[in-house]
Scaffold this motif. Structure first.
Motif, mmCIF file in Angstrom:
data_model
loop_
_atom_site.group_PDB
_atom_site.id
_atom_site.type_symbol
_atom_site.label_atom_id
_atom_site.label_comp_id
_atom_site.label_asym_id
_atom_site.label_seq_id
_atom_site.Cartn_x
_atom_site.Cartn_y
_atom_site.Cartn_z
ATOM 1 N N GLU A 179 0.915 -1.368 -0.072
ATOM 2 C CA GLU A 179 -0.017 -0.199 0.051
ATOM 3 C C GLU A 179 0.948 1.075 -0.067
ATOM 4 O O GLU A 179 1.459 1.576 1.020
ATOM 5 N N TRP A 180 0.868 1.758 -0.968
ATOM 6 C CA TRP A 180 1.810 3.052 -1.095
ATOM 7 C C TRP A 180 1.171 4.174 -0.943
ATOM 8 O O TRP A 180 -0.012 4.663 -1.326
ATOM 9 N N ARG A 181 1.559 5.005 -0.034
ATOM 10 C CA ARG A 181 1.060 6.234 0.415
ATOM 11 C C ARG A 181 1.940 7.541 0.121
ATOM 12 O O ARG A 181 3.043 7.582 0.614
ATOM 13 N N ALA A 182 1.690 8.431 -0.811
ATOM 14 C CA ALA A 182 2.641 9.421 -1.204
ATOM 15 C C ALA A 182 2.472 10.588 -0.415
ATOM 16 O O ALA A 182 1.410 11.029 0.159
ATOM 17 N N VAL A 183 3.847 10.938 0.244
ATOM 18 C CA VAL A 183 3.839 12.300 0.917
ATOM 19 C C VAL A 183 5.037 13.176 0.392
ATOM 20 O O VAL A 183 5.481 12.934 -0.336
ATOM 21 N N GLU A 184 4.897 14.341 1.092
ATOM 22 C CA GLU A 184 6.159 15.189 0.757
ATOM 23 C C GLU A 184 7.034 15.353 1.878
ATOM 24 O O GLU A 184 6.483 15.944 3.042
ATOM 25 N N ARG A 185 8.285 15.284 1.456
ATOM 26 C CA ARG A 185 9.265 15.215 2.660
ATOM 27 C C ARG A 185 9.679 17.014 2.926
ATOM 28 O O ARG A 185 10.349 17.292 3.697
ATOM 29 N N GLY A 186 9.347 17.745 1.829
ATOM 30 C CA GLY A 186 9.762 19.191 1.785
ATOM 31 C C GLY A 186 11.287 19.298 1.502
ATOM 32 O O GLY A 186 11.817 18.250 0.991
ATOM 33 N N VAL B 286 1.337 14.373 -5.761
ATOM 34 C CA VAL B 286 0.871 13.730 -4.722
ATOM 35 C C VAL B 286 -0.719 13.828 -4.723
ATOM 36 O O VAL B 286 -1.483 12.800 -4.624
ATOM 37 N N ALA B 287 -1.086 14.923 -5.130
ATOM 38 C CA ALA B 287 -2.324 14.886 -5.440
ATOM 39 C C ALA B 287 -3.129 14.001 -6.610
ATOM 40 O O ALA B 287 -3.990 13.409 -6.473
ATOM 41 N N ALA B 288 -2.359 14.049 -7.505
ATOM 42 C CA ALA B 288 -2.775 13.338 -8.695
ATOM 43 C C ALA B 288 -2.760 11.735 -8.254
ATOM 44 O O ALA B 288 -3.513 10.972 -8.622
ATOM 45 N N TYR B 289 -1.743 11.245 -7.494
ATOM 46 C CA TYR B 289 -1.774 9.881 -7.166
ATOM 47 C C TYR B 289 -2.900 9.589 -6.078
ATOM 48 O O TYR B 289 -3.632 8.716 -6.078
ATOM 49 N N ALA B 290 -3.216 10.668 -5.241
ATOM 50 C CA ALA B 290 -4.640 10.415 -4.359
ATOM 51 C C ALA B 290 -5.672 10.239 -5.053
ATOM 52 O O ALA B 290 -6.449 9.166 -4.693
ATOM 53 N N ALA C 87 -5.616 9.179 -8.094
ATOM 54 C CA ALA C 87 -5.808 7.888 -9.103
ATOM 55 C C ALA C 87 -6.271 6.816 -8.380
ATOM 56 O O ALA C 87 -6.660 5.802 -9.126
ATOM 57 N N ILE C 88 -6.187 6.635 -7.041
ATOM 58 C CA ILE C 88 -6.683 5.692 -5.956
ATOM 59 C C ILE C 88 -8.266 5.138 -6.613
ATOM 60 O O ILE C 88 -8.817 4.329 -6.598
ATOM 61 N N SER D 110 -12.823 16.031 -2.278
ATOM 62 C CA SER D 110 -12.488 16.124 -1.035
ATOM 63 C C SER D 110 -11.952 14.819 -0.478
ATOM 64 O O SER D 110 -11.268 14.615 0.544
ATOM 65 N N ILE D 111 -12.329 13.586 -1.350
ATOM 66 C CA ILE D 111 -11.832 12.371 -0.896
ATOM 67 C C ILE D 111 -10.341 12.312 -1.158
ATOM 68 O O ILE D 111 -9.320 11.756 -0.378
ATOM 69 N N GLY D 112 -9.853 12.979 -2.247
ATOM 70 C CA GLY D 112 -8.295 12.938 -2.515
ATOM 71 C C GLY D 112 -7.826 13.872 -1.657
ATOM 72 O O GLY D 112 -6.503 13.577 -1.218
ATOM 73 N N TYR D 113 -8.349 14.958 -1.116
ATOM 74 C CA TYR D 113 -7.653 15.916 -0.259
ATOM 75 C C TYR D 113 -7.438 15.167 1.272
ATOM 76 O O TYR D 113 -6.386 15.444 1.635
ATOM 77 N N ARG D 114 -8.586 14.312 1.351
ATOM 78 C CA ARG D 114 -8.424 13.617 2.840
ATOM 79 C C ARG D 114 -7.344 12.739 2.917
ATOM 80 O O ARG D 114 -6.590 12.456 3.819
ATOM 81 N N ARG D 115 -7.099 12.025 1.399
ATOM 82 C CA ARG D 115 -6.330 10.934 1.494
ATOM 83 C C ARG D 115 -4.718 11.667 1.735
ATOM 84 O O ARG D 115 -3.916 11.297 2.497
ATOM 85 N N CYS D 116 -4.614 12.647 1.004
ATOM 86 C CA CYS D 116 -3.255 13.649 0.983
ATOM 87 C C CYS D 116 -3.068 13.980 2.497
ATOM 88 O O CYS D 116 -1.877 13.817 3.201
#
Length: 233
Positions: free
Chosen positions: A34-41, A79-83, A85-86, A168-174
């Motif tokens: 289960e891949w979860r995309a994040v931003e490390r900054g 990250v938004a696109a990946y969220a 894409a699910i 909003s679903i994508g936003y919550r995932r991110c």
């Protein structure tokens, strides 16, 4: 089946290797990742260190970039696109293409419009070239879909012009992925939560995935992405 969670940033070289291992495990049916995309900054410039680490950890058959990308991308749009894409069931293919664009093609994907093009290449691919060869004077086939929402999504519109998720679903995932990653003992990518619940970060995260591959006999033979050839003037 073994299940592992991976928190990864598209701008992280070690995450590029982790993504390839996730594909290997999923492709062989050895484990579910289960891949979860994040931003490390922003991180300190340490290309040589990360390259040496990646070269030491790469398994046979895993691709490494021929050189550093011209500039690190801001990965918010990716990250938004990946969220999103699910929702469309294309997350694994999009993850592969985003990593490939940054590390193999050396593209900067900071712009939402550049990320949209990657999405559209999956959801609405261009017609094959033989269509134009056979009928060069005819327009390309039209998409006959009465649902405007699906048309927007297939056109890469899952990412807003400002680089955020469309829904909003994508936003919550991110938001949830970022908060979960920030709650880990160390904010390092990749962060792998193994089947036993233990957290492994950075190089140890790659070793954890390699151990799962070895245990499930999913170990693959090291390929390097060729250096792009300069165009002749």
């Amino acid at each position: 089946m073994n299940v592992a969670v991976v928190y990864g940033d598209f701008d992280c070289l070690l995450c590029y290797l982790a993504s390839q291992r996730a594909d290997q495990l999923a492709g062989t049916g050895a484990a579910r990742i289960e891949w979860r995309a994040v931003e490390r900054g922003a991180v300190p410039a340490r290309w040589e260190q990360e390259t040496a680490q990646a070269e030491a950890l790469a398994l046979p058959g895993e691709r490494l970039p021929a050189g550093s990308p011209p500039a690190l991308s801001s990965t918010a749009a990716a990250v938004a696109a990946y969220a999103e894409a699910i929702t469309d069931g294309i997350q694994d293919e999009l993850r592969r293409r985003l990593f490939d664009a940054i590390w193999a093609r050396r593209q900067n994907l900071s712009s939402a419009y550049d990320v949209r093009r990657v999405v559209t290449a999956i959801t609405w691919p261009a017609p094959p070239v033989y269509f134009h060869l056979a009928s060069p004077d005819l327009p390309v086939p039209l998409l006959h879909d009465p649902d405007p929402v699906r048309i927007v999504r297939r056109s890469g519109g899952t990412v807003t012009p400002y680089g955020g998720p469309l829904t909003s679903i994508g936003y919550r995932r991110c938001r949830d992925w970022q908060e979960q990653w920030l709650a880990l003992p160390r904010q390092v990518t990749p962060a792998v939560i193994g089947p036993d619940g233990a957290v492994h970060v950075g190089a140890d995260g790659l070793r954890c995935l390699a151990a799962i591959m070895a245990a499930t006999r999913a170990l693959p033979g090291r390929e390097r992405v060729p250096q792009p050839v300069a165009a002749l003037g």
